[in-house]
Design an enzyme around this catalytic site. Structure first.
Site, short mmCIF file in Angstrom:
data_model
loop_
_atom_site.label_atom_id
_atom_site.label_comp_id
_atom_site.label_asym_id
_atom_site.label_seq_id
_atom_site.Cartn_x
_atom_site.Cartn_y
_atom_site.Cartn_z
N SER A 665 -42.47 -30.70 85.95
CA SER A 665 -44.79 -31.63 86.38
C SER A 665 -43.92 -33.19 85.45
CB SER A 665 -44.89 -31.61 85.58
OG SER A 665 -45.03 -31.14 84.06
N LYS A 708 -53.34 -28.82 80.27
CA LYS A 708 -52.78 -30.27 80.43
C LYS A 708 -54.35 -31.09 80.64
CE LYS A 708 -48.62 -29.71 82.85
NZ LYS A 708 -47.80 -29.61 83.95
#
Ligand code: ADP
EC number: 3.4.21.53
Length: 774
Positions: A665, A708
């Site tokens: 990511s 996140k």
């Protein structure tokens, strides 16, 4: 002051379940203490030997008198031994010893063998003169003979028992002082009878009863000094104690359950909803063989405490089994009863502890099970957790099946990644994400602070923690997804206040509550800071404390030290070549800086910061994409060439170098960071991003979006770039968090770069211009 010197010949025993040792010693002689030299760590003394063997032969007493005494003694001894069963080898040996050993040694030996109390034995040991010893032992022999005669008359049928009494006394040589008392032995015998009674009256399964009866038969024949005696006895005691048929009655009422869950925990709506569904089905269908719930989330988000609440709502016993680091399958399933120190596994132990067969078992940290040579504990758990199999769970120690189907298992884990697939398959995973700052403040004020106050014996009249202070603790002293560090910090504050209260002192700092503004502004309102303990001691001690003590930022600094975390984001983004990414870790979301620099070189790429393979590949991908798009974006190296690696080395670094990082990511962050480096433009300081990239510049979805986003929110960032296909994950995020952030959904890298730089990044107008030149 008289003692016996002896040589330890054998030490047998074990430390489990309780220390139990048998010592076999050979007596050497009697001695007298002349002077004690020291007592610690063990006594040391100067001694004098008392009974020398020559003494007896040259004896002070006339030969005849001693001879007569010893002859008499010998006669009684022989009479006693002959009353026993000579077919027992030990008895036959004793008979031979009587003839072979010097007469002087006999009183000591026989005293240790016949039925005497410890007191009497000590008296014999204390007797130094041989004559005295003979005289004292003869009555004991006579008593034993009489006793035996009586016994033989009244219990003819039970002669075997007497044989046993002798048989279990091993052939001790000159053994001064025996450890077990006879009374104790009798008690033990009674205990065994009691145990048998308990076994017969217990409600254990038929199979178990059969095994137990067999064992108790063996136990009766076994000498106590055998290590196996203790083992077998422990086994039987465990079998009796296990809750074969004992259970608590479920009191399940969904409305009450909802109230308990809501009272115990703030937020976590999704988890509570699922738990209520689960309980509702249980209420409707009593014997639910449903899936096992597994709560997955960062530490300190309340997984364990929800488990406890479930037990409370059901009115069941609660037991937590910590599985972290367990690497031996016998920890789950027990050891076979073949060696000393074997014991049942944690499941059976847990059942014994709670004493009912339908507790709530919380299997904590199932993701941290390890494998080793001793087998795979996860595989052993499979049997425990399978509703189809666990009605006949067989612990190796018990060796009979125990029905676990009534036990309600709940598992917790930080991540599903390390849970073996077969185990994961048996569980229903419920994600418990981290909390937002607002949720943490609420949790602190509703639950943590009252709990800490109670723990420290404080009352709300003594301490006041305003919400801004809590926010300060959350942002400046903790960085976590859960609330555990917050709880600890609150504990530290309570301790500090407790000292003040106990001393009868407190700070004067009491700004008007109404004046206390929002966030950082609060600092200005603190009027008195560097004047702790300004009130005179005596006056204050007598007064009821002028409370509450207000915890403001100054008090915070005094108690917790300078803030540990600063909002450093904007500072670090003050030069080109830095971008903020978002990472997911088992401990929750994190923001992650990516730094890049370039220097003259030969086109090398250096990566530092403990990266995994996937991350390294992402870095290569990012460079390749930028190189292939350098002209489009007008990216040049130091010498103005579009070949970015021409005479240039690139170094990419991911700070927090001690932490291993991996995962796809970070792709978009690396691209942005390098684009900033080569264009010389700054990345917006309030932007964070996450997403996987492809060689063609597409942005692919990634996991852990909620954690996140919460991390970015915690760090005070405003704009978040996420892959377009992750849009659905945004629904899980609380509305007020979403409102405070702006999300950019990016399908390709163009969009990412446009959003990451102020004023956009694509320079298409000039692109054409250059194209024509080329
Ligand atoms: P975990 O098992 O997830 O690591 P715990 O269950 O041990 O975390 O929780 C740590 C502490 O935080 C507990 O004292 C618990 O009461 C408290 N806590 C966590 N979440 C909440 C919540 N939503 N409401 C109230 N207290 C909470």
């Amino acid at each position: 002051r008289i003692g016996t010197a002896a040589l330890a010949v054998q030490v047998v025993g074990s430390n489990w379940p309780k220390p139990h040792y048998t010592l076999l010693v050979t007596g050497l002689c009697r001695f007298q203490i002349l002077q004690l030299l020291k007592e610690k760590p063990y006594p040391v003394a100067e001694v004098q030997q008392l009974d020398r063997l020559e003494q007896f032969t040259n004896g002070h007493k006339s030969e005849e008198e001693l001879g007569e005494l010893s002859e008499q003694f010998y006669k009684y001894a022989v009479q006693l031994v002959e009353m026993l069963d000579m077919s027992v080898p030990a008895v036959a040996k004793l008979r031979r010893l009587l003839d072979n050993l010097p007469r002087e040694a006999l009183p000591d030996i026989l005293t240790s063998i016949i039925r005497t109390s410890n007191q009497e034995k000590l008296q014999i040991l204390d007797a130094v003169r041989l004559e005295e010893r003979f005289k004292m032992t003869i009555p004991l022999l006579v008593r034993q003979i009489e006793g035996l005669k009586l016994l033989q008359k009244t219990r003819k049928s039970k002669q075997d028992d007497d044989k046993r009494v002798v048989a279990i006394r091993p052939n001790r040589r000159i053994t001064h002082g025996s450890i077990t008392e006879d009374e104790e032995e009798e008690e033990d015998h009674d205990d065994v009878v009691m145990l048998e009674k308990k076994i017969r009256t217990s409600s254990m399964s038929e199979q178990a009863l059969k095994v137990c009866l067999k064992e108790i038969k063996r136990l009766k024949k076994m000498p106590q000094s055998m290590p196996e005696y203790a083992l077998t006895r422990n086994y039987l005691e465990l079998m009796v104690e296990l809750p074969w048929n004992k259970s608590t009655k479920d009191r399940l009422e969904i409305r009450a359950a909802r109230i308990v869950l809501d009272n115990d925990h703030y937020a976590m709506e999704k988890l509570k909803k699922r738990v209520l569904e689960y309980l509702a089905v249980r209420q409707l269908k009593n014997n639910l063989k449903g899936p096992i719930l597994c709560f997955v989330g960062p530490p300190g988000v309340g997984k364990t405490s929800v488990g406890r609440s479930i037990a409370k709502t059901l009115g069941r016993e609660f037991h937590r089994i910590a599985l972290g680091g367990v690497c031996d399958q016998s920890d789950i399933r027990g050891h076979r009863r073949t060696y000393v120190g074997s014991m049942p596994g944690r499941i059976i132990n847990g059942l014994k502890t709670v004493g009912v067969n339908n507790p709530v078992f919380l299997l904590d940290e199932v993701d941290k099970l390890a494998k080793s040579l001793q087998g795979d504990p996860a595989a052993a758990l499979l049997e425990v957790l399978d509703p189809e199999q666990n009605h006949s769970f067989t612990d190796h120690y018990l060796n009979v099946a125990f029905d676990l189907s009534q036990v309600l298992f709940i598992a917790t884990a930080n991540t599903t990644a390390t849970i073996p697939p077969a185990l994961l398959d048996r569980m229903e995973v419920i994600q418990v994400p981290g909390y937002t700052q607002e949720e943490k403040i609420e949790i602190a004020h509703r639950h943590l602070i009252p709990k800490q106050l109670e723990l420290h014996g404080l009352t709300p009249q003594q301490i006041q923690i305003p919400q801004v202070t809590t926010l300060g603790i959350i942002t400046r002293y903790t960085r976590e997804a859960g609330v555990r560090a917050l709880d600890r910090k609150l504990g530290a504050i309570c301790r500090a206040v407790a000292v003040k209260v106990a001393e009868g002192q407190h700070k004067e700092a009491k700004p008007d509550r109404a004046e206390v503004g929002e966030g950082e502004d609060c600092k200005e309102h603190i009027t008195e800071d560097a004047k702790p303990e300004s009130i005179s001691d005596t006056a204050d001690l007598s007064l009821p404390p002028e409370m509450p003590i207000l915890i403001d930022f100054h008090a915070l600094k005094d108690i917790l030290g300078p803030p540990m975390y600063d909002m450093e984001v904007s500072e670090r983004l003050s030069q080109p070549g830095v971008a903020i990414g978002l990472a997911w870790t088992p401990l929750g979301g994190e923001i992650m800086f990516v730094e890049a620099s370039r220097m003259d070189g030969e086109g090398q790429l250096t990566l530092t910061g403990q990266l995994g393979d996937v991350m390294k590949e992402s870095a290569h991908l990012a460079i390749s994409w930028l190189r292939s798009n350098a002209k489009r974006y007008q990216l040049t190296n130091a010498s103005g060439s579009f070949d970015l690696l021409d005479n240039t080395d690139i170094h990419l670094h991911f700070p927090a170098g001690a932490v291993t990082k991996d995962g796809p990511s970070a792709g978009v962050t690396i691209v942005t960071c390098l684009a900033s480096l080569f264009s010389g433009r700054l990345v917006c300081s309030d932007v964070a991003m996450t997403g996987e990239i492809t060689l063609r510049g597409l942005v692919l979805p990634v996991g852990g979006i909620k954690d996140k986003v919460l991390a970015a929110h915690r760090a005070g960032l405003k704009r978040i770039i996420i892959p377009q296909r992750n849009e659905k994950d945004l629904e899980e995020i609380a509305a007020h968090v979403r409102q405070e952030l702006s999300f950019v959904l990016a399908g390709c890298l163009d969009e990412v770069l446009n959003a990451a730089f102020d004023g956009g990044f694509a320079v298409r107008a000039r692109l054409e211009h250059f194209n024509s030149k080329l």
